[in-house]
Structures are given as C-alpha cells and as structure tokens.
Write a protein that holds these residues in place. Structure first.
Motif, PDB file in Angstrom:
ATOM      1  N   ARG A   1       0.821  -1.217   0.000  1.00  0.00           N
ATOM      2  CA  ARG A   1       0.000   0.000   0.000  1.00  0.00           C
ATOM      3  C   ARG A   1       0.852   1.264   0.000  1.00  0.00           C
ATOM      4  O   ARG A   1       1.747   1.425   0.824  1.00  0.00           O
ATOM      5  N   LYS A   2       0.548   2.138  -0.943  1.00  0.00           N
ATOM      6  CA  LYS A   2       1.123   3.485  -1.059  1.00  0.00           C
ATOM      7  C   LYS A   2       2.641   3.521  -1.210  1.00  0.00           C
ATOM      8  O   LYS A   2       3.276   4.491  -0.828  1.00  0.00           O
ATOM      9  N   THR A   3       3.250   2.487  -1.783  1.00  0.00           N
ATOM     10  CA  THR A   3       4.701   2.496  -1.941  1.00  0.00           C
ATOM     11  C   THR A   3       5.169   3.600  -2.889  1.00  0.00           C
ATOM     12  O   THR A   3       6.259   4.127  -2.724  1.00  0.00           O
TER      13      THR A   3
ATOM     14  N   GLN B   1       3.610   6.464  -3.167  1.00  0.00           N
ATOM     15  CA  GLN B   1       3.086   7.736  -2.679  1.00  0.00           C
ATOM     16  C   GLN B   1       3.803   8.230  -1.431  1.00  0.00           C
ATOM     17  O   GLN B   1       3.405   9.230  -0.849  1.00  0.00           O
ATOM     18  N   ILE B   2       4.858   7.543  -1.008  1.00  0.00           N
ATOM     19  CA  ILE B   2       5.589   7.920   0.197  1.00  0.00           C
ATOM     20  C   ILE B   2       7.026   8.251  -0.185  1.00  0.00           C
ATOM     21  O   ILE B   2       7.645   7.558  -0.988  1.00  0.00           O
TER      22      ILE B   2
ATOM     23  N   GLU C   1       3.883  11.418   3.048  1.00  0.00           N
ATOM     24  CA  GLU C   1       3.057  10.982   1.926  1.00  0.00           C
ATOM     25  C   GLU C   1       2.970  12.120   0.915  1.00  0.00           C
ATOM     26  O   GLU C   1       2.530  13.221   1.233  1.00  0.00           O
TER      27      GLU C   1
ATOM     28  N   ARG D   1      -0.948  10.887  -4.640  1.00  0.00           N
ATOM     29  CA  ARG D   1      -1.066  10.026  -5.813  1.00  0.00           C
ATOM     30  C   ARG D   1      -0.421  10.685  -7.028  1.00  0.00           C
ATOM     31  O   ARG D   1      -0.558  11.884  -7.232  1.00  0.00           O
TER      32      ARG D   1
END
Length: 159
Positions: free
Chosen positions: A85-87, A89-90, A97, A100
């Motif tokens: 998750r969110k790799t 976006q960080i 963060e 997107r």
C-alpha cells in the motif's frame, strides 16, 4: 480440426515454457548477490481484473514470485513479501506521503524534503525500508513515524 487445436496447444506450451525459463534465469540473477530479497505483496487477482489485466496475466507475476521464493530458499537468501500500500506515494527519504501520481509523471519529487528520483526507484526504496523494518533492522517505519527493531548498540569511548 483436431490438428489445428494440437498446433495451438503446442504454441501455448512453447510460450509457457519460454516464460518459465526466463523467470528461472531472472530469479537466479536476482539471488546471486544480496542476502535479502523483498517484494511487494501484490493483490494479483485485483490486478488481473483491472485495465491491464491481460498484460498482468501474461507476465505471470504469481509464477515469478513463486519461482523467486524457491530460488531464494535454495540459495540461502532471505525472501519476504511486504505491504504494497502506497509504496509510490511515500517519500523514502523523509517518510511524508506525497500523494497520488499520474502514470505520466515519471519522477518522484518530495515537496517536504526536496528528494528527487525516478518514481519506480522511490517505490523500491520504500519496499526496501519496509522489508528491513520487518526483519528487525532499526529504520524509521514510514507508516507510523516511529522506530522499529533493536536499537544499535553505541560504542563507549575508550579512555
């Protein structure tokens, strides 16, 4: 009619064997140097239903991950799947963060710390940090903003 079906079946088998051979060669290449391999724990069923579903199925990600895991085991390389998750976006540098990104945006630029790199490289760095945190290395856990693992023992000065 059955001759045509046999020919199509042989072509499918040939393509499947070529893909499997390539997966084995790539997994051995990946396992040559490192002591640990981390991959994203992808939702392969969800990916196969998306816009690029056929391409994901053609690539054989599930088969590749299984072969890679087996190759790592045989070569004594630690293998682990980490949260996906969110790799992308960080920020791997500061943990903020960044939001997107569109597929047309190839670069990761952090507005907080100014870190700039290719978006795929940044995502791979986040996967690496998550994997190291999972095995107990003292790294900053990105999602929670706290340190995980055993603190590094500091050397006392020699007097």
């Amino acid at each position: 009619m059955s001759f045509v079906l046999q020919k199509v079946a042989k072509l499918h088998e040939y393509v499947a064997n070529c893909r499997k051979d390539w997966h084995r060669k790539l997994s051995h290449q990946i396992c040559n140097d490192p002591g640990m391999v981390f991959v994203e724990d992808l939702n392969l069923v969800g990916l196969s239903r998306g816009m690029l579903g056929k391409h994901c199925l053609d690539a054989g990600f599930g088969q590749f991950f299984n072969i890679l895991e087996q190759t790592c085991f045989k070569n004594g390389v630690y293998f682990q799947k980490v949260d996906s998750r969110k790799t992308s976006q960080i920020c791997p540098n500061c943990g903020v963060e960044t939001g997107r990104k569109e597929l047309s945006e190839p670069t990761h630029i952090c507005s907080n710390c100014g870190y700039t790199t290719d978006r795929d490289v940044a995502a791979a760095q986040v996967v690496l940090l998550r994997g190291l945190a999972a095995v107990g290395h003292t790294v900053k856990m990105l999602a929670e903003g706290k340190f995980i693992g055993i603190p590094v023992k500091q050397e006392s000065p020699n007097f």
